[in-house]
Design a protein around this motif. Structure first.
Motif, PDB file in Angstrom:
ATOM      1  N   SER A  96       0.814  -1.207   0.000  1.00 32.35           N
ATOM      2  CA  SER A  96       0.000   0.000   0.000  1.00 32.35           C
ATOM      3  C   SER A  96       0.854   1.266   0.000  1.00 32.35           C
ATOM      4  N   VAL A  97       1.880   1.290   0.843  1.00 29.56           N
ATOM      5  CA  VAL A  97       2.766   2.458   0.922  1.00 29.56           C
ATOM      6  C   VAL A  97       3.551   2.613  -0.371  1.00 29.56           C
ATOM      7  N   SER A  98       4.025   1.517  -0.936  1.00 30.85           N
ATOM      8  CA  SER A  98       4.773   1.578  -2.199  1.00 30.85           C
ATOM      9  C   SER A  98       3.924   2.176  -3.313  1.00 30.85           C
ATOM     10  N   GLN A  99       2.647   1.812  -3.338  1.00 28.80           N
ATOM     11  CA  GLN A  99       1.751   2.381  -4.352  1.00 28.80           C
ATOM     12  C   GLN A  99       1.479   3.860  -4.076  1.00 28.80           C
ATOM     13  N   SER A 100       1.361   4.221  -2.809  1.00 27.28           N
ATOM     14  CA  SER A 100       1.124   5.627  -2.461  1.00 27.28           C
ATOM     15  C   SER A 100       2.319   6.506  -2.795  1.00 27.28           C
ATOM     16  N   LEU A 101       3.510   5.953  -2.649  1.00 27.10           N
ATOM     17  CA  LEU A 101       4.735   6.725  -2.864  1.00 27.10           C
ATOM     18  C   LEU A 101       5.402   6.384  -4.197  1.00 27.10           C
ATOM     19  N   GLU A 102       4.600   5.946  -5.144  1.00 28.05           N
ATOM     20  CA  GLU A 102       5.138   5.590  -6.455  1.00 28.05           C
ATOM     21  C   GLU A 102       5.830   6.811  -7.074  1.00 28.05           C
ATOM     22  N   GLY A 103       6.991   6.583  -7.626  1.00 29.32           N
ATOM     23  CA  GLY A 103       7.763   7.674  -8.196  1.00 29.32           C
ATOM     24  C   GLY A 103       8.866   8.168  -7.270  1.00 29.32           C
ATOM     25  N   PHE A 104       8.817   7.738  -6.016  1.00 26.85           N
ATOM     26  CA  PHE A 104       9.851   8.096  -5.050  1.00 26.85           C
ATOM     27  C   PHE A 104      10.626   6.835  -4.691  1.00 26.85           C
ATOM     28  N   ASP A 105      11.889   6.992  -4.360  1.00 26.47           N
ATOM     29  CA  ASP A 105      12.705   5.837  -3.979  1.00 26.47           C
ATOM     30  C   ASP A 105      12.938   5.846  -2.468  1.00 26.47           C
ATOM     31  N   TYR A 106      11.952   5.315  -1.775  1.00 26.30           N
ATOM     32  CA  TYR A 106      12.044   5.213  -0.316  1.00 26.30           C
ATOM     33  C   TYR A 106      11.985   3.754   0.129  1.00 26.30           C
ATOM     34  N   SER A 107      12.462   2.836  -0.678  1.00 30.37           N
ATOM     35  CA  SER A 107      12.300   1.417  -0.379  1.00 30.37           C
ATOM     36  C   SER A 107      12.909   1.025   0.970  1.00 30.37           C
ATOM     37  N   THR A 108      14.065   1.551   1.299  1.00 30.04           N
ATOM     38  CA  THR A 108      14.684   1.240   2.594  1.00 30.04           C
ATOM     39  C   THR A 108      13.861   1.818   3.740  1.00 30.04           C
ATOM     40  N   ALA A 109      13.408   3.036   3.577  1.00 32.19           N
ATOM     41  CA  ALA A 109      12.585   3.666   4.614  1.00 32.19           C
ATOM     42  C   ALA A 109      11.255   2.944   4.756  1.00 32.19           C
ATOM     43  N   GLU A 110      10.666   2.506   3.644  1.00 34.48           N
ATOM     44  CA  GLU A 110       9.401   1.772   3.697  1.00 34.48           C
ATOM     45  C   GLU A 110       9.578   0.461   4.460  1.00 34.48           C
ATOM     46  N   PHE A 111      10.666  -0.248   4.160  1.00 37.58           N
ATOM     47  CA  PHE A 111      10.932  -1.516   4.832  1.00 37.58           C
ATOM     48  C   PHE A 111      11.137  -1.299   6.331  1.00 37.58           C
ATOM     49  N   THR A 112      11.934  -0.318   6.692  1.00 36.97           N
ATOM     50  CA  THR A 112      12.186  -0.027   8.107  1.00 36.97           C
ATOM     51  C   THR A 112      10.909   0.402   8.807  1.00 36.97           C
ATOM     52  N   PHE A 113      10.100   1.208   8.143  1.00 33.90           N
ATOM     53  CA  PHE A 113       8.821   1.634   8.704  1.00 33.90           C
ATOM     54  C   PHE A 113       7.937   0.427   9.014  1.00 33.90           C
ATOM     55  N   GLU A 114       7.916  -0.542   8.124  1.00 31.20           N
ATOM     56  CA  GLU A 114       7.083  -1.736   8.345  1.00 31.20           C
ATOM     57  C   GLU A 114       7.618  -2.606   9.480  1.00 31.20           C
ATOM     58  N   ILE A 115       8.912  -2.587   9.699  1.00 38.12           N
ATOM     59  CA  ILE A 115       9.469  -3.299  10.862  1.00 38.12           C
ATOM     60  C   ILE A 115       8.901  -2.681  12.147  1.00 38.12           C
ATOM     61  N   TYR A 116       8.868  -1.347  12.194  1.00 31.83           N
ATOM     62  CA  TYR A 116       8.276  -0.672  13.352  1.00 31.83           C
ATOM     63  C   TYR A 116       6.769  -0.896  13.422  1.00 31.83           C
ATOM     64  N   ASN A 117       6.131  -1.009  12.287  1.00 34.34           N
ATOM     65  CA  ASN A 117       4.686  -1.235  12.267  1.00 34.34           C
ATOM     66  C   ASN A 117       4.319  -2.589  12.863  1.00 34.34           C
ATOM     67  N   ILE A 118       5.243  -3.526  12.880  1.00 29.71           N
ATOM     68  CA  ILE A 118       4.989  -4.825  13.500  1.00 29.71           C
ATOM     69  C   ILE A 118       4.648  -4.641  14.982  1.00 29.71           C
ATOM     70  N   LEU A 119       5.270  -3.671  15.634  1.00 32.14           N
ATOM     71  CA  LEU A 119       4.963  -3.402  17.049  1.00 32.14           C
ATOM     72  C   LEU A 119       3.499  -2.997  17.220  1.00 32.14           C
ATOM     73  N   PHE A 120       3.027  -2.093  16.367  1.00 33.64           N
ATOM     74  CA  PHE A 120       1.625  -1.668  16.442  1.00 33.64           C
ATOM     75  C   PHE A 120       0.687  -2.803  16.056  1.00 33.64           C
ATOM     76  N   THR A 121       1.100  -3.628  15.105  1.00 28.53           N
ATOM     77  CA  THR A 121       0.290  -4.771  14.698  1.00 28.53           C
ATOM     78  C   THR A 121       0.121  -5.743  15.857  1.00 28.53           C
ATOM     79  N   ALA A 122       1.212  -6.080  16.509  1.00 28.97           N
ATOM     80  CA  ALA A 122       1.152  -7.016  17.632  1.00 28.97           C
ATOM     81  C   ALA A 122       0.305  -6.450  18.768  1.00 28.97           C
ATOM     82  N   LEU A 123       0.508  -5.191  19.097  1.00 28.44           N
ATOM     83  CA  LEU A 123      -0.267  -4.564  20.165  1.00 28.44           C
ATOM     84  C   LEU A 123      -1.756  -4.533  19.825  1.00 28.44           C
TER      85      LEU A 123
END
Length: 146
Positions: A96-123
């Motif tokens: 979803s984020v990759s599609q929202s940010l299409e045209g930008f190269d934030y792949s590393t930031a997107e991946f790291t963001f999703e690692i942090y999102n695992i905390l919110f998912t678990a909670l």
């Protein structure tokens, strides 16, 4: 009966508060110049929070009401469902984020963001579990017996 409703209301309120403060919560854990601005400007924080809440509540509902089996009512079964939630949600959110940010190269930031999102998912999954487990006929004692 009244206690069960209170737990459900607390879970719903916690999820609504997560939705309301989604930007602040996500940015408190992970902020990158440019990436965070684009996430905010495209409304990606909203879609990520909605996917996180929906998936966590959905998989908890599947566990407690569809599966709802005596053969699948141990703490490690619940932990497996938590694991499934913590794998599926970041993948869907990353797409979803990759599609929202299409045209930008934030792949590393997107991946790291999703690692942090695992905390919110678990909670969120834990909150959903403790909110709805009380009406399950076979799994209500999972993950912690009453």
């Amino acid at each position: 009966m009244r206690d069960k409703v209170v737990y459900l209301i607390i879970g719903i309120v916690a999820s609504v508060l997560f939705w309301i403060f989604r930007v602040e919560l996500y940015e408190a854990l992970y902020t990158v110049n440019g990436f965070s601005d684009q996430m905010y400007n495209t409304g990606a924080y909203g879609s990520v929070a909605a996917i996180t809440i929906g998936t966590a509540w959905g998989i908890a509902a599947i566990y407690y009401y569809l599966i709802n089996s005596v053969k699948f009512d141990r703490w490690y079964h619940w932990l497996a469902m938590l694991g499934v939630t913590c794998v599926i949600t970041p993948i869907i959110c990353y797409i979803s984020v990759s599609q929202s940010l299409e045209g930008f190269d934030y792949s590393t930031a997107e991946f790291t963001f999703e690692i942090y999102n695992i905390l919110f998912t678990a909670l969120t999954f834990v909150i959903a579990s403790f909110s709805m487990r009380w009406w399950s006929s076979n799994c209500r004692h999972t993950p912690i017996p009453q």
